[in-house]
Design a protein around this motif. Structure first.
Motif, PDB file in Angstrom:
ATOM      1  N   LEU A  63      -3.779  19.503   1.296  1.00  0.00           N
ATOM      2  CA  LEU A  63      -5.224  19.563   1.469  1.00  0.00           C
ATOM      3  C   LEU A  63      -5.603  18.549   2.544  1.00  0.00           C
ATOM      4  N   ILE A  64      -6.279  19.015   3.589  1.00  0.00           N
ATOM      5  CA  ILE A  64      -6.728  18.114   4.651  1.00  0.00           C
ATOM      6  C   ILE A  64      -8.216  17.829   4.456  1.00  0.00           C
ATOM      7  N   ASP A  65      -8.525  16.584   4.104  1.00  0.00           N
ATOM      8  CA  ASP A  65      -9.887  16.109   3.867  1.00  0.00           C
ATOM      9  C   ASP A  65     -10.506  16.800   2.647  1.00  0.00           C
ATOM     10  N   THR A  66     -11.604  16.213   2.166  1.00  0.00           N
ATOM     11  CA  THR A  66     -12.309  16.804   1.026  1.00  0.00           C
ATOM     12  C   THR A  66     -13.735  17.128   1.478  1.00  0.00           C
ATOM     13  N   SER A  67     -14.740  16.553   0.817  1.00  0.00           N
ATOM     14  CA  SER A  67     -16.119  16.858   1.168  1.00  0.00           C
ATOM     15  C   SER A  67     -17.012  15.705   0.760  1.00  0.00           C
ATOM     16  N   HIS A  68     -18.282  15.854   1.015  1.00  0.00           N
ATOM     17  CA  HIS A  68     -19.288  14.872   0.611  1.00  0.00           C
ATOM     18  C   HIS A  68     -19.468  14.943  -0.906  1.00  0.00           C
ATOM     19  N   GLU A  69     -19.739  13.799  -1.523  1.00  0.00           N
ATOM     20  CA  GLU A  69     -19.847  13.753  -2.982  1.00  0.00           C
ATOM     21  C   GLU A  69     -20.990  14.598  -3.513  1.00  0.00           C
ATOM     22  N   LEU A  88      -0.597  20.813  -6.057  1.00  0.00           N
ATOM     23  CA  LEU A  88      -0.980  20.155  -4.806  1.00  0.00           C
ATOM     24  C   LEU A  88      -0.027  18.996  -4.531  1.00  0.00           C
ATOM     25  N   ASP A  89       0.649  19.057  -3.381  1.00  0.00           N
ATOM     26  CA  ASP A  89       1.640  18.035  -3.039  1.00  0.00           C
ATOM     27  C   ASP A  89       1.073  16.898  -2.204  1.00  0.00           C
ATOM     28  N   TYR A  90       0.164  17.225  -1.273  1.00  0.00           N
ATOM     29  CA  TYR A  90      -0.333  16.203  -0.348  1.00  0.00           C
ATOM     30  C   TYR A  90      -1.847  16.310  -0.166  1.00  0.00           C
ATOM     31  N   ARG A 105     -11.052  10.686  -4.794  1.00  0.00           N
ATOM     32  CA  ARG A 105     -10.798  10.153  -6.137  1.00  0.00           C
ATOM     33  C   ARG A 105     -10.899  11.261  -7.185  1.00  0.00           C
ATOM     34  N   LYS A 106     -11.860  12.167  -7.036  1.00  0.00           N
ATOM     35  CA  LYS A 106     -12.031  13.263  -7.990  1.00  0.00           C
ATOM     36  C   LYS A 106     -10.876  14.261  -7.896  1.00  0.00           C
ATOM     37  N   VAL A 107     -10.404  14.518  -6.677  1.00  0.00           N
ATOM     38  CA  VAL A 107      -9.273  15.436  -6.515  1.00  0.00           C
ATOM     39  C   VAL A 107      -8.008  14.817  -7.108  1.00  0.00           C
ATOM     40  N   LEU A 108      -7.813  13.511  -6.909  1.00  0.00           N
ATOM     41  CA  LEU A 108      -6.656  12.838  -7.489  1.00  0.00           C
ATOM     42  C   LEU A 108      -6.686  12.859  -9.009  1.00  0.00           C
ATOM     43  N   ALA A 109      -7.870  12.863  -9.578  1.00  0.00           N
ATOM     44  CA  ALA A 109      -7.963  12.958 -11.037  1.00  0.00           C
ATOM     45  C   ALA A 109      -7.449  14.301 -11.532  1.00  0.00           C
ATOM     46  N   LEU A 110      -7.617  15.351 -10.713  1.00  0.00           N
ATOM     47  CA  LEU A 110      -7.106  16.676 -11.056  1.00  0.00           C
ATOM     48  C   LEU A 110      -5.648  16.838 -10.653  1.00  0.00           C
ATOM     49  N   ALA A 111      -5.225  16.089  -9.630  1.00  0.00           N
ATOM     50  CA  ALA A 111      -3.861  16.229  -9.092  1.00  0.00           C
ATOM     51  C   ALA A 111      -3.233  14.854  -8.913  1.00  0.00           C
ATOM     52  N   PRO A 112      -2.972  14.131 -10.010  1.00  0.00           N
ATOM     53  CA  PRO A 112      -2.447  12.759  -9.880  1.00  0.00           C
ATOM     54  C   PRO A 112      -1.068  12.699  -9.251  1.00  0.00           C
ATOM     55  N   GLN A 113      -0.361  13.832  -9.223  1.00  0.00           N
ATOM     56  CA  GLN A 113       0.972  13.862  -8.632  1.00  0.00           C
ATOM     57  C   GLN A 113       0.945  13.922  -7.103  1.00  0.00           C
ATOM     58  N   LEU A 129     -11.929   2.931  -2.285  1.00  0.00           N
ATOM     59  CA  LEU A 129     -12.656   4.091  -2.795  1.00  0.00           C
ATOM     60  C   LEU A 129     -12.058   4.617  -4.095  1.00  0.00           C
ATOM     61  N   VAL A 130     -10.737   4.525  -4.218  1.00  0.00           N
ATOM     62  CA  VAL A 130     -10.046   5.127  -5.361  1.00  0.00           C
ATOM     63  C   VAL A 130     -10.004   4.193  -6.563  1.00  0.00           C
ATOM     64  N   HIS A 131      -9.725   2.917  -6.337  1.00  0.00           N
ATOM     65  CA  HIS A 131      -9.752   1.889  -7.388  1.00  0.00           C
ATOM     66  C   HIS A 131      -8.671   2.059  -8.456  1.00  0.00           C
ATOM     67  N   HIS A 132      -7.606   2.771  -8.181  1.00  0.00           N
ATOM     68  CA  HIS A 132      -6.469   2.807  -9.112  1.00  0.00           C
ATOM     69  C   HIS A 132      -5.220   3.217  -8.327  1.00  0.00           C
ATOM     70  N   PRO A 133      -4.041   2.941  -8.833  1.00  0.00           N
ATOM     71  CA  PRO A 133      -2.809   3.249  -8.097  1.00  0.00           C
ATOM     72  C   PRO A 133      -2.663   4.754  -7.823  1.00  0.00           C
ATOM     73  N   TYR A 134      -2.081   5.083  -6.689  1.00  0.00           N
ATOM     74  CA  TYR A 134      -1.805   6.474  -6.352  1.00  0.00           C
ATOM     75  C   TYR A 134      -0.628   6.505  -5.387  1.00  0.00           C
ATOM     76  N   GLU A 135       0.040   7.627  -5.310  1.00  0.00           N
ATOM     77  CA  GLU A 135       1.153   7.792  -4.379  1.00  0.00           C
ATOM     78  C   GLU A 135       0.613   7.883  -2.958  1.00  0.00           C
ATOM     79  N   LYS A 136       1.237   7.150  -2.045  1.00  0.00           N
ATOM     80  CA  LYS A 136       0.737   7.141  -0.674  1.00  0.00           C
ATOM     81  C   LYS A 136       1.882   7.192   0.321  1.00  0.00           C
ATOM     82  N   GLN A 137       1.587   7.700   1.497  1.00  0.00           N
ATOM     83  CA  GLN A 137       2.567   7.769   2.578  1.00  0.00           C
ATOM     84  C   GLN A 137       1.873   7.447   3.888  1.00  0.00           C
TER      85      GLN A 137
END
Length: 578
Positions: A63-69, A88-90, A105-113, A129-137
């Motif tokens: 997924l490239i970019d999300t949207s306005h809240e 969702l992988d990336y 942050r909302k998308v990561l809540a649905l796709a923490p992997q 913006l996220v305020h919790h650990p997440y996988e990053k590259q």
């Protein structure tokens, strides 16, 4: 194509979302903000805007970019209708401005992997913006990410377009270049692609002038990197229609405009702190004002700037503008060090300007200003002290301060050009006479006025005329395509008081109508009660003429106060100034 409506949105603020397949395995999610009439510092948005997000399906899904809240419910519902978030992988971050990353942050809540992919600076910003650990590259220019099935993504570093963390993504299979803010426009319609070049070009240009012109050198650097990618069939932008049908023309415009801006003989440097208070937006307003003059601009983020880059930019700049950094907090020490580098690099031949960032913890202006004054720098404009959340009026104040700053820096060069012109030619051109008029406009709380003499009727059906407006006039921002204004005709024998008033040099943010008897036009612009006549007008097109815009407008209403009165006429002696 699939379209959904946001039930919670009012009829006055329509929010819809559309999806469309733009290439094999590639879907765009277009969040359409139909009624947005202002974006950051930009005035005169007539066609709303869109926030574009993209889904690429290879063996892996990105997924490239999300949207306005504001699109949270609608966007997440649509995304889950397209894919199961668990696959969702990336999540690829083009940059972290909230209109593109507001829902990460909302998308990561649905796709923490999912692994979040972005430039180093982008991921640093995203942590806040996220305020919790997440996988990053972390990726840098030239790095690749293989999604399988031919979808090899290559990343292109494009800092300062228009945030310091911006990165493009190129899909080698579909030959789509994802550019986020660059090459975009604020234009909302149900057309996914750029079918009508002429209809879109004014919004494309206005967007460039507001967001990209202050970073023209960065635009050219990014375009040079783009040229190494190979064929580009589609430019998938973060705002507006996706570019497909006129790519050579769009790219040529960006290159032409940016080359002209980057060749300016005089340069101003604007320093800001990304993601702190309103620093980025305020600095963009000041920079936009400077670009309306013949002075070039380069912007630099104190939060991520390299010491050597700061020294090099200061050494080339004739003027410096600083939006105040924080006095405490995690980035304060880094910003303080950057300001120290600026102090150590300046000369007494430069000018300085300061603006509060309204971040709640700004460094005090006066002690820092005094340090620069002690080194011999002169004030470019009075310090701008922002005590409330910035409004349209504050942004206009900042833009006007930037324009005054640019005019001051470029004055010597302008005088030299005038002296170099042929004197007889100037005298001959000066024999062209014109009437005397006052342009008046208001959009929201922002008002403007200008004395004009280069006005001529241009059409019978519809009734229309042209007026030449210098690029560095404050009212120019209120005369974009679709904007409304009033043309006030001055009366011979009664024109001097109004002429003298509007010929004054107003300080940035000053009320140009103080002490003037005005009424209101149907569309809201001030009308001068002492004018011979007035016309209510709508801008329908603009043509660039070197240092002026030739604005063609249709006349919608009009009235004469004195049927026997004559229009005041202006005679010049030379043609190189008004």
């Amino acid at each position: 194509m699939v379209a959904l409506s946001e039930q919670q949105a009012s009829a006055q603020k329509r929010l819809t979302l559309e999806t469309a397949e733009i290439a094999e395995d590639t879907t765009v999610l277009r969040s359409l903000d139909w009624d947005r009439d202002r974006f950051d510092i930009e005035f005169g948005l007539q066609n709303g805007t869109t926030y574009n997000s993209f889904l690429i399906r290879g063996d892996k899904v990105a997924l490239i970019d999300t949207s306005h809240e504001k699109f949270e419910q609608l966007y997440l519902q649509t995304l889950q209708g397209l894919i199961d978030p668990s696959i969702l992988d990336y999540i690829i971050i083009s940059h972290t401005e909230p209109d593109h990353s507001g829902l990460v942050r909302k998308v990561l809540a649905l796709a923490p992997q999912a692994t979040v992919v972005g430039a180093k600076v982008a991921l640093q910003f995203l942590d806040d913006l996220v305020h919790h650990p997440y996988e990053k590259q972390v990726v840098k220019n030239g790095d690749q990410l293989d999604l399988g099935d031919g979808h090899v993504l290559e990343f292109v570093s494009a800092p300062n377009l228009h945030w310091p963390d911006t990165m493009f993504t190129y899909d080698r299979r579909t030959q789509i270049l994802y550019t986020c803010d660059a090459f975009g426009m604020h234009y909302c319609s149900q057309e996914t692609f750029d079918q009508e070049f002429a209809k879109l070009e004014p919004d494309f240009r206005f967007y460039y002038e507001c967001l990209m012109a202050p970073n023209s050198r960065s635009v050219l650097s990014a375009m040079k990197r783009m040229s190494a990618l190979g064929d580009i069939q589609i430019i998938a932008t973060g705002h507006g229609p996706i570019l497909k049908h006129h790519i050579p023309q769009w790219l040529n415009l960006y290159e032409t405009w940016s080359q002209a801006k980057s060749k300016a003989e005089t340069l101003a440097a604007v320093f800001y702190v990304s993601d702190y208070g309103y620093s980025d937006r305020i600095s963009q307003a000041v920079a936009h004002g400077i670009t309306k003059t013949e002075v070039g601009v380069e912007m630099m983020d104190l939060k991520s700037a390299d010491v050597h880059d700061i020294q090099e930019l200061v050494s080339r700049a004739k003027g410096l503008v600083i939006t105040m950094p924080p006095v405490s907090g995690p980035i304060a020490a880094q910003c303080r060090s950057a300001v120290g580098t600026i102090l150590a690099s300046v000369t007494n031949k430069q000018a300085i300007g300061f603006v509060e960032s309204y971040g709640g913890d700004d460094e005090p202006i006066d002690p820092l200003l005094n340090k620069f004054r002690e080194l011999g720098l002169k004030d470019g404009f009075d310090p701008i002290r922002i005590k409330l959340s910035p409004t349209d009026v504050i942004y206009q104040l900042c833009e006007e301060a930037g324009t005054d700053f640019g005019q001051m820096l470029g004055m010597k060069q302008k005088i030299q050009k005038a002296k170099a012109q042929d004197n007889q030619l100037q005298k001959a051109l000066g024999r062209l006479s014109g009437g005397l008029y006052i342009l008046t406009a208001q959009k929201g709380d922002v008002k403007g006025a200008m004395l004009a003499s280069w006005v001529a009727q241009a059409s019978f059906e519809p009734l229309g005329f042209t007026v030449a407006v210098a690029k560095d006039r404050a009212i120019e921002s209120l005369m974009q395509v679709g904007d409304r204004f009033a043309l006030n005709v001055l009366e011979e024998g009664k024109h001097l008081p109004l002429m003298k008033h509007f010929l004054k040099r107003f300080p940035p943010g000053a009320d140009r109508f103080e002490g003037v008897n005005t009424q209101r036009a149907t569309h809201g612009s001030p009308v001068l009660a002492d004018a011979l006549a007035y016309m209510e007008c709508r801008v329908t097109s603009r043509m660039e003429c070197s240092d002026h815009w030739l604005v063609y407008s249709q006349v919608e209403e009009g009235r004469v106060s004195n049927p026997n009165g004559q229009t005041a006429v202006h005679h010049r002696k030379v043609g190189s100034y008004y």
